[in-house]
Design a protein around this motif. Structure first.
Motif, PDB file in Angstrom:
ATOM      1  N   LEU A  81       0.865  -1.331   0.034  1.00  0.00           N
ATOM      2  CA  LEU A  81      -0.134  -0.159   0.053  1.00  0.00           C
ATOM      3  C   LEU A  81       0.896   1.231   0.123  1.00  0.00           C
ATOM      4  O   LEU A  81       0.363   2.268  -0.718  1.00  0.00           O
ATOM      5  CB  LEU A  81      -0.935   0.009   1.355  1.00  0.00           C
ATOM      6  N   LEU A  82       1.976   1.316   0.724  1.00  0.00           N
ATOM      7  CA  LEU A  82       2.765   2.412   0.816  1.00  0.00           C
ATOM      8  C   LEU A  82       3.398   2.662  -0.700  1.00  0.00           C
ATOM      9  O   LEU A  82       3.558   3.672  -1.086  1.00  0.00           O
ATOM     10  CB  LEU A  82       4.044   2.221   1.692  1.00  0.00           C
ATOM     11  N   HIS A  83       3.786   1.708  -1.180  1.00  0.00           N
ATOM     12  CA  HIS A  83       4.319   1.631  -2.582  1.00  0.00           C
ATOM     13  C   HIS A  83       3.344   2.267  -3.725  1.00  0.00           C
ATOM     14  O   HIS A  83       3.307   3.055  -4.524  1.00  0.00           O
ATOM     15  CB  HIS A  83       4.932   0.470  -3.289  1.00  0.00           C
ATOM     16  N   TYR A  84       2.127   1.540  -3.598  1.00  0.00           N
ATOM     17  CA  TYR A  84       0.946   2.076  -4.414  1.00  0.00           C
ATOM     18  C   TYR A  84       0.660   3.716  -4.133  1.00  0.00           C
ATOM     19  O   TYR A  84       0.641   4.362  -5.172  1.00  0.00           O
ATOM     20  CB  TYR A  84      -0.225   1.230  -4.002  1.00  0.00           C
ATOM     21  N   TYR A  85       0.677   4.123  -2.851  1.00  0.00           N
ATOM     22  CA  TYR A  85       0.190   5.554  -2.603  1.00  0.00           C
ATOM     23  C   TYR A  85       1.465   6.222  -3.179  1.00  0.00           C
ATOM     24  O   TYR A  85       0.944   7.433  -3.728  1.00  0.00           O
ATOM     25  CB  TYR A  85      -0.049   5.606  -1.193  1.00  0.00           C
ATOM     26  N   ASP A  86       2.732   5.965  -2.931  1.00  0.00           N
ATOM     27  CA  ASP A  86       3.755   6.712  -3.518  1.00  0.00           C
ATOM     28  C   ASP A  86       3.544   6.746  -4.953  1.00  0.00           C
ATOM     29  O   ASP A  86       3.831   7.872  -5.574  1.00  0.00           O
ATOM     30  CB  ASP A  86       4.983   5.987  -3.226  1.00  0.00           C
ATOM     31  N   ARG A  87       3.429   5.650  -5.727  1.00  0.00           N
ATOM     32  CA  ARG A  87       3.420   5.646  -7.031  1.00  0.00           C
ATOM     33  C   ARG A  87       2.073   6.443  -7.626  1.00  0.00           C
ATOM     34  O   ARG A  87       2.408   7.343  -8.394  1.00  0.00           O
ATOM     35  CB  ARG A  87       3.253   4.195  -7.614  1.00  0.00           C
ATOM     36  N   THR A  88       1.109   6.297  -6.971  1.00  0.00           N
ATOM     37  CA  THR A  88      -0.149   7.122  -7.425  1.00  0.00           C
ATOM     38  C   THR A  88       0.045   8.743  -7.327  1.00  0.00           C
ATOM     39  O   THR A  88      -0.510   9.418  -7.918  1.00  0.00           O
ATOM     40  CB  THR A  88      -1.399   6.705  -6.881  1.00  0.00           C
ATOM     41  N   GLU A  89       0.607   8.932  -6.225  1.00  0.00           N
ATOM     42  CA  GLU A  89       1.003  10.403  -5.891  1.00  0.00           C
ATOM     43  C   GLU A  89       1.966  11.113  -6.776  1.00  0.00           C
ATOM     44  O   GLU A  89       1.512  12.311  -7.288  1.00  0.00           O
ATOM     45  CB  GLU A  89       1.530  10.750  -4.575  1.00  0.00           C
ATOM     46  N   ARG A  90       2.821  10.235  -7.352  1.00  0.00           N
ATOM     47  CA  ARG A  90       3.825  10.898  -8.172  1.00  0.00           C
ATOM     48  C   ARG A  90       3.077  11.041  -9.665  1.00  0.00           C
ATOM     49  O   ARG A  90       3.260  12.198 -10.274  1.00  0.00           O
ATOM     50  CB  ARG A  90       4.929   9.809  -8.666  1.00  0.00           C
ATOM     51  N   THR A  91       2.005  10.282 -10.059  1.00  0.00           N
ATOM     52  CA  THR A  91       1.428  10.314 -11.245  1.00  0.00           C
ATOM     53  C   THR A  91       0.322  11.370 -11.392  1.00  0.00           C
ATOM     54  O   THR A  91      -0.030  11.926 -12.396  1.00  0.00           O
ATOM     55  CB  THR A  91       0.899   8.859 -11.734  1.00  0.00           C
TER      56      THR A  91
END
Length: 71
Positions: free
Chosen positions: A59-69
């Motif tokens: 989930l941390l990776h998912y939120y980091d990835r979606t915040e960047r995009t």
């Protein structure tokens, strides 16, 4: 309201049952109460341990990835 009276630290935790932990990415079912308590103490209710949980890492990776995009 959860099953136990533990203080949960994981930001993705939602509620617990006798053998289950419910979180933002679903439900984990443990084989017995001893395993459930051990998991909760090591990950869900641990100030630093929750960051080692594989579900929390995803989930941390998912939120980091979606915040960047998004931004």
């Amino acid at each position: 309201m959860g099953y136990s009276n533990r203080t949960f630290c994981c930001p993705f935790f939602r509620w617990d049952e006798r053998l289950r932990v419910h979180g933002e990415c679903g439900r984990l079912t443990m084989p017995d109460r001893e395993a459930a308590v051990a998991f909760q103490e090591r990950y869900c209710a641990s100030q630093q341990g929750w960051q080692d949980c594989s579900a929390a890492k995803v989930l941390l990776h998912y939120y980091d990835r979606t915040e960047r995009t998004d931004g």
